[in-house]
Design a protein around this motif. Sequence first.
Motif, PDB file in Angstrom:
ATOM      1  N   ALA A  20       0.829  -1.211   0.000  1.00 32.27           N
ATOM      2  CA  ALA A  20       0.000   0.000   0.000  1.00 32.27           C
ATOM      3  C   ALA A  20       0.858   1.254   0.000  1.00 32.27           C
ATOM      4  O   ALA A  20       0.453   2.299  -0.535  1.00 32.27           O
ATOM      5  CB  ALA A  20      -0.941  -0.007   1.204  1.00 32.27           C
ATOM      6  N   HIS A  21       2.040   1.183   0.602  1.00 35.78           N
ATOM      7  CA  HIS A  21       2.958   2.323   0.576  1.00 35.78           C
ATOM      8  C   HIS A  21       3.298   2.706  -0.860  1.00 35.78           C
ATOM      9  O   HIS A  21       3.406   3.894  -1.190  1.00 35.78           O
ATOM     10  CB  HIS A  21       4.265   1.983   1.301  1.00 35.78           C
ATOM     11  CG  HIS A  21       4.123   1.789   2.782  1.00 35.78           C
ATOM     12  ND1 HIS A  21       3.377   2.621   3.579  1.00 35.78           N
ATOM     13  CD2 HIS A  21       4.668   0.860   3.610  1.00 35.78           C
ATOM     14  CE1 HIS A  21       3.466   2.212   4.831  1.00 35.78           C
ATOM     15  NE2 HIS A  21       4.251   1.149   4.879  1.00 35.78           N
ATOM     16  N   GLU A 236      -3.059 -11.034  -7.374  1.00 29.95           N
ATOM     17  CA  GLU A 236      -4.254 -10.189  -7.426  1.00 29.95           C
ATOM     18  C   GLU A 236      -4.515  -9.493  -6.083  1.00 29.95           C
ATOM     19  O   GLU A 236      -5.031  -8.378  -6.040  1.00 29.95           O
ATOM     20  CB  GLU A 236      -5.476 -11.003  -7.841  1.00 29.95           C
ATOM     21  CG  GLU A 236      -5.824 -12.178  -6.944  1.00 29.95           C
ATOM     22  CD  GLU A 236      -5.127 -13.470  -7.359  1.00 29.95           C
ATOM     23  OE1 GLU A 236      -5.673 -14.548  -7.035  1.00 29.95           O
ATOM     24  OE2 GLU A 236      -4.073 -13.403  -8.025  1.00 29.95           O
ATOM     25  N   THR A 237      -4.120 -10.151  -4.982  1.00 32.19           N
ATOM     26  CA  THR A 237      -4.262  -9.538  -3.663  1.00 32.19           C
ATOM     27  C   THR A 237      -3.324  -8.353  -3.512  1.00 32.19           C
ATOM     28  O   THR A 237      -3.705  -7.288  -3.002  1.00 32.19           O
ATOM     29  CB  THR A 237      -3.984 -10.565  -2.551  1.00 32.19           C
ATOM     30  OG1 THR A 237      -4.910 -11.643  -2.656  1.00 32.19           O
ATOM     31  CG2 THR A 237      -4.121  -9.921  -1.175  1.00 32.19           C
ATOM     32  N   LEU A 238      -2.084  -8.500  -3.953  1.00 33.79           N
ATOM     33  CA  LEU A 238      -1.123  -7.405  -3.870  1.00 33.79           C
ATOM     34  C   LEU A 238      -1.549  -6.241  -4.762  1.00 33.79           C
ATOM     35  O   LEU A 238      -1.357  -5.074  -4.386  1.00 33.79           O
ATOM     36  CB  LEU A 238       0.272  -7.901  -4.246  1.00 33.79           C
ATOM     37  CG  LEU A 238       0.871  -8.943  -3.297  1.00 33.79           C
ATOM     38  CD1 LEU A 238       2.265  -9.348  -3.770  1.00 33.79           C
ATOM     39  CD2 LEU A 238       0.936  -8.426  -1.875  1.00 33.79           C
ATOM     40  N   ASP A 239      -2.132  -6.534  -5.911  1.00 27.18           N
ATOM     41  CA  ASP A 239      -2.669  -5.469  -6.764  1.00 27.18           C
ATOM     42  C   ASP A 239      -3.758  -4.696  -6.026  1.00 27.18           C
ATOM     43  O   ASP A 239      -3.817  -3.455  -6.092  1.00 27.18           O
ATOM     44  CB  ASP A 239      -3.258  -6.061  -8.048  1.00 27.18           C
ATOM     45  CG  ASP A 239      -2.194  -6.530  -9.026  1.00 27.18           C
ATOM     46  OD1 ASP A 239      -1.057  -6.033  -8.967  1.00 27.18           O
ATOM     47  OD2 ASP A 239      -2.514  -7.408  -9.857  1.00 27.18           O
ATOM     48  N   GLU A 240      -4.610  -5.432  -5.315  1.00 27.36           N
ATOM     49  CA  GLU A 240      -5.694  -4.790  -4.568  1.00 27.36           C
ATOM     50  C   GLU A 240      -5.154  -3.918  -3.439  1.00 27.36           C
ATOM     51  O   GLU A 240      -5.622  -2.799  -3.216  1.00 27.36           O
ATOM     52  CB  GLU A 240      -6.641  -5.860  -4.003  1.00 27.36           C
ATOM     53  CG  GLU A 240      -7.852  -5.288  -3.298  1.00 27.36           C
ATOM     54  CD  GLU A 240      -8.801  -6.355  -2.789  1.00 27.36           C
ATOM     55  OE1 GLU A 240      -9.813  -5.978  -2.157  1.00 27.36           O
ATOM     56  OE2 GLU A 240      -8.529  -7.551  -3.012  1.00 27.36           O
ATOM     57  N   ILE A 241      -4.148  -4.418  -2.732  1.00 21.97           N
ATOM     58  CA  ILE A 241      -3.550  -3.649  -1.640  1.00 21.97           C
ATOM     59  C   ILE A 241      -2.893  -2.372  -2.182  1.00 21.97           C
ATOM     60  O   ILE A 241      -3.011  -1.291  -1.585  1.00 21.97           O
ATOM     61  CB  ILE A 241      -2.523  -4.504  -0.876  1.00 21.97           C
ATOM     62  CG1 ILE A 241      -3.227  -5.652  -0.151  1.00 21.97           C
ATOM     63  CG2 ILE A 241      -1.734  -3.652   0.116  1.00 21.97           C
ATOM     64  CD1 ILE A 241      -2.278  -6.677   0.458  1.00 21.97           C
ATOM     65  N   ASP A 243      -3.768  -0.723  -4.825  1.00 24.15           N
ATOM     66  CA  ASP A 243      -4.847   0.196  -5.193  1.00 24.15           C
ATOM     67  C   ASP A 243      -5.478   0.846  -3.963  1.00 24.15           C
ATOM     68  O   ASP A 243      -5.870   2.018  -4.006  1.00 24.15           O
ATOM     69  CB  ASP A 243      -5.915  -0.539  -6.000  1.00 24.15           C
ATOM     70  CG  ASP A 243      -5.443  -0.933  -7.393  1.00 24.15           C
ATOM     71  OD1 ASP A 243      -4.469  -0.318  -7.884  1.00 24.15           O
ATOM     72  OD2 ASP A 243      -6.033  -1.854  -7.985  1.00 24.15           O
ATOM     73  N   ILE A 244      -5.580   0.090  -2.867  1.00 21.97           N
ATOM     74  CA  ILE A 244      -6.133   0.647  -1.630  1.00 21.97           C
ATOM     75  C   ILE A 244      -5.248   1.787  -1.126  1.00 21.97           C
ATOM     76  O   ILE A 244      -5.744   2.832  -0.702  1.00 21.97           O
ATOM     77  CB  ILE A 244      -6.290  -0.447  -0.554  1.00 21.97           C
ATOM     78  CG1 ILE A 244      -7.428  -1.397  -0.930  1.00 21.97           C
ATOM     79  CG2 ILE A 244      -6.548   0.177   0.824  1.00 21.97           C
ATOM     80  CD1 ILE A 244      -7.534  -2.617  -0.033  1.00 21.97           C
ATOM     81  N   GLY A 245      -3.928   1.585  -1.185  1.00 20.47           N
ATOM     82  CA  GLY A 245      -3.016   2.648  -0.786  1.00 20.47           C
ATOM     83  C   GLY A 245      -3.181   3.889  -1.645  1.00 20.47           C
ATOM     84  O   GLY A 245      -3.221   5.017  -1.129  1.00 20.47           O
TER      85      GLY A 245
END
Length: 265
Positions: A20-21, A236-241, A243-245
């Motif tokens: 997220a950073h 796909e989880t890391l992509d989501e994280i 994007d959340i950041g």
Amino acid sequence: MKDKKETGLVLSGGGTKGVAHAGVLKFLSEMQIEPDILACCSAGSIVGSMYAIGKKPEEILNFFKSVYFFNWKHFAFNQPGLVSSKIFRNYLEPVFGDMKIGDLDKRVKIVATELVSGTQVIFGDDFLIEDAIIASCSVPGVTTPYIVGDAMYSDGGVLNNFPADIIKNDCERMIGVFVSPPQDVCLTDLKSLKSVVSRSYDLLSYRTELHKFSYCDWFITSKKLARFGMFDRKSETLDEIFDIGYQAARDSYSQIGFQKRNGTE
């Protein structure tokens, strides 16, 4: 014309939630906000150091996707940890080589915990970057402590997961990113080693770091990050994280009076 304002950036620990950073850095780049000094812990030390050698946010995301600790070949037997912390050298050396902290293009302060003395360590300019990162990322009970010389290092988050205090006197304004907000859970959510370790770190970190959030002129976090564990690594989880950041930075930006351009005003 006023002199240039020094901008600080604080990057907390949080395992793979540290992606997220990188999402936040993408938004800062779009807003032409460039930090001058960084205070980093654990996963934040990876992101901060890569950023300080010019890696783009997407490159940092891809780096996290490449790392896989829990390979059976990495397990540590008869040692105080499940996985050898030395394995991380395989991933960091191609990026940093023998660079020292003082060789970075920005001022970066990385924290770790020295277990023998029970004190916080802020690594100096002559310390190898990869050693500082591994020391700061050595999660107790998961990876073995990292030994350099006569010192035994463990995760910086044990004592200071949000090291805003170490740069608050070095900058005129500060951005803080905290990626481990606590989640509301029930008994059935805590059935695995991973979930229990992640929950314990999140609670301890949040309670300890809460007062330092007020040091920041712009504080960025998202409750959505609480849904993820410290060691989630699906692409796909890391992509989501990531994007959340990015979204957390964008959504909070309109609520603060931060300059778009870092420099004079």
